[in-house]
Scaffold this active site. Structure first.
Site, PDB file in Angstrom:
ATOM      1  N   GLU A 228       0.657  -1.190   0.171  1.00  0.00           N
ATOM      2  CA  GLU A 228       0.163  -0.080   0.092  1.00  0.00           C
ATOM      3  C   GLU A 228       1.057   1.246  -0.038  1.00  0.00           C
ATOM      4  O   GLU A 228       0.341   2.387  -0.715  1.00  0.00           O
ATOM      5  CB  GLU A 228      -0.968   0.105   1.273  1.00  0.00           C
ATOM      6  CG  GLU A 228      -2.104  -1.027   1.352  1.00  0.00           C
ATOM      7  CD  GLU A 228      -3.082  -0.604   0.292  1.00  0.00           C
ATOM      8  OE1 GLU A 228      -3.488   0.353   0.246  1.00  0.00           O
ATOM      9  OE2 GLU A 228      -3.408  -1.620  -0.443  1.00  0.00           O
TER      10      GLU A 228
ATOM     11  N   ASP B 224      -8.549   7.593  -7.450  1.00  0.00           N
ATOM     12  CA  ASP B 224      -9.349   6.419  -7.801  1.00  0.00           C
ATOM     13  C   ASP B 224     -11.020   6.478  -7.543  1.00  0.00           C
ATOM     14  O   ASP B 224     -11.646   5.942  -7.566  1.00  0.00           O
ATOM     15  CB  ASP B 224      -8.928   5.463  -6.684  1.00  0.00           C
ATOM     16  CG  ASP B 224      -9.259   5.797  -5.257  1.00  0.00           C
ATOM     17  OD1 ASP B 224      -9.768   7.114  -4.905  1.00  0.00           O
ATOM     18  OD2 ASP B 224      -9.290   4.928  -4.139  1.00  0.00           O
TER      19      ASP B 224
ATOM     20  N   THR C  57      -7.806   9.728   0.271  1.00  0.00           N
ATOM     21  CA  THR C  57      -7.201   8.485   0.990  1.00  0.00           C
ATOM     22  C   THR C  57      -6.307   8.694   2.164  1.00  0.00           C
ATOM     23  O   THR C  57      -5.354   9.490   1.880  1.00  0.00           O
ATOM     24  CB  THR C  57      -6.702   7.464  -0.230  1.00  0.00           C
ATOM     25  OG1 THR C  57      -7.713   7.155  -1.190  1.00  0.00           O
ATOM     26  CG2 THR C  57      -6.042   6.188   0.503  1.00  0.00           C
TER      27      THR C  57
END
Length: 274
Positions: free
Chosen positions: A53, A71, A76
């Site tokens: 990640e 995305d 995020t």
């Protein structure tokens, strides 16, 4: 969650790494208890996830991470990639504020509720990014991230894997799938991947041949990654999880050596848990 590093290497990496025999070191010869929720194994799991990640083993350095990674899920952030567009970022901030009402992120709760389900930055923007990074220094905010990780991702995945009779490797494989795909009923979620693998392995719950079932699961997981255009790159399956499976390392015992997105990583011994 998204791939945050471009793939730089291809070809022979998988072939080379899978040929390496698994030889546990003397320091790793005594395994912890079988569950991934044992503290040392959980630490290993988080380091493995962080390598994919965030391109690091230091997962705690990611409390402060915050970015729109393109995305379609807004911002995020944090140790597991909580998103402003999917509700879990809102849950983290709400949990933090219940614990500590006066904090840098509390003023953004109305905006987080408004943008939930969208990619919008309305009411957030640079002030929110700065507040997130400031809050990340607070142990209470760090605890809120860890608790939400456990509630939504880690605990459900481990429970399901244990119910399926899987050892720590299988439990980690489920956890990593939930981190990327979620635990919903959509075609790429953990439950759908599991159902596809069960069908291919000709079993329903507690498959007798753990290796064959996990191989089928990784096949289905690879397809799920390919189905998600924001992901698409499969090295966390090909040159990480399948390597451990081919080595027969069902307990995730160190030393562990793997590659994700072109970078090599190693866990030489059981980590010291803080």
């Amino acid at each position: 969650m998204d791939i945050r590093r471009a793939l730089r290497h291809t070809a022979v990496a998988f072939a080379v790494i899978t040929l390496a025999a698994y030889h546990p070191s003397p320091a790793a010869a005594q395994p912890p208890p079988a569950g991934l929720d044992e503290p040392r194994l959980k630490e290993v799991a988080m380091e493995l996830v962080a390598s994919a990640e965030n391109s690091t083993l230091d997962w705690r350095s990611q409390y402060q991470f915050i970015k729109d990674i393109g995305d379609g899920q807004g911002y995020t952030g944090g140790i597991i990639g909580f998103c402003s567009g999917t509700g879990d970022m809102l849950e983290v901030v709400d949990r933090y504020t219940r614990r500590k009402p006066v904090n840098p992120l509390a003023p953004f709760l109305p905006a987080l509720r408004k943008v939930n389900g969208t990619a919008s930055h309305e009411g957030l923007g640079e002030p929110f990014v700065r507040a997130w990074k400031q809050a990340a220094k607070d142990r209470e905010f760090q605890a809120a991230q860890e608790e939400e990780r456990d509630r939504v991702y880690f605990d459900p995945a481990v429970r399901m894997a244990k119910a399926d009779g899987l050892r720590p490797l299988g439990q980690f494989i489920y956890f990593d799938a939930v981190v990327m795909h979620g635990n919903g009923n959509d075609r790429n979620g953990l439950r759908a991947i599991r159902a596809t693998a069960m069908k291919k392995a000709k079993c329903s719950n507690r498959c007798g041949d753990e290796r064959a079932y996990l191989s089928a699961f990784l096949d289905a997981r690879r397809t799920a990654i390919k189905n998600e255009t924001v992901h698409g790159e499969t090295s966390r399956v090909d040159t990480e999880q399948r390597v451990f499976l081919e080595q027969g390392n069902f307990d995730l015992r160190p030393p562990l050596r793997w590659q994700t997105y072109g970078d090599w990583y190693e866990i030489k011994a059981w980590p010291v848990v803080r």
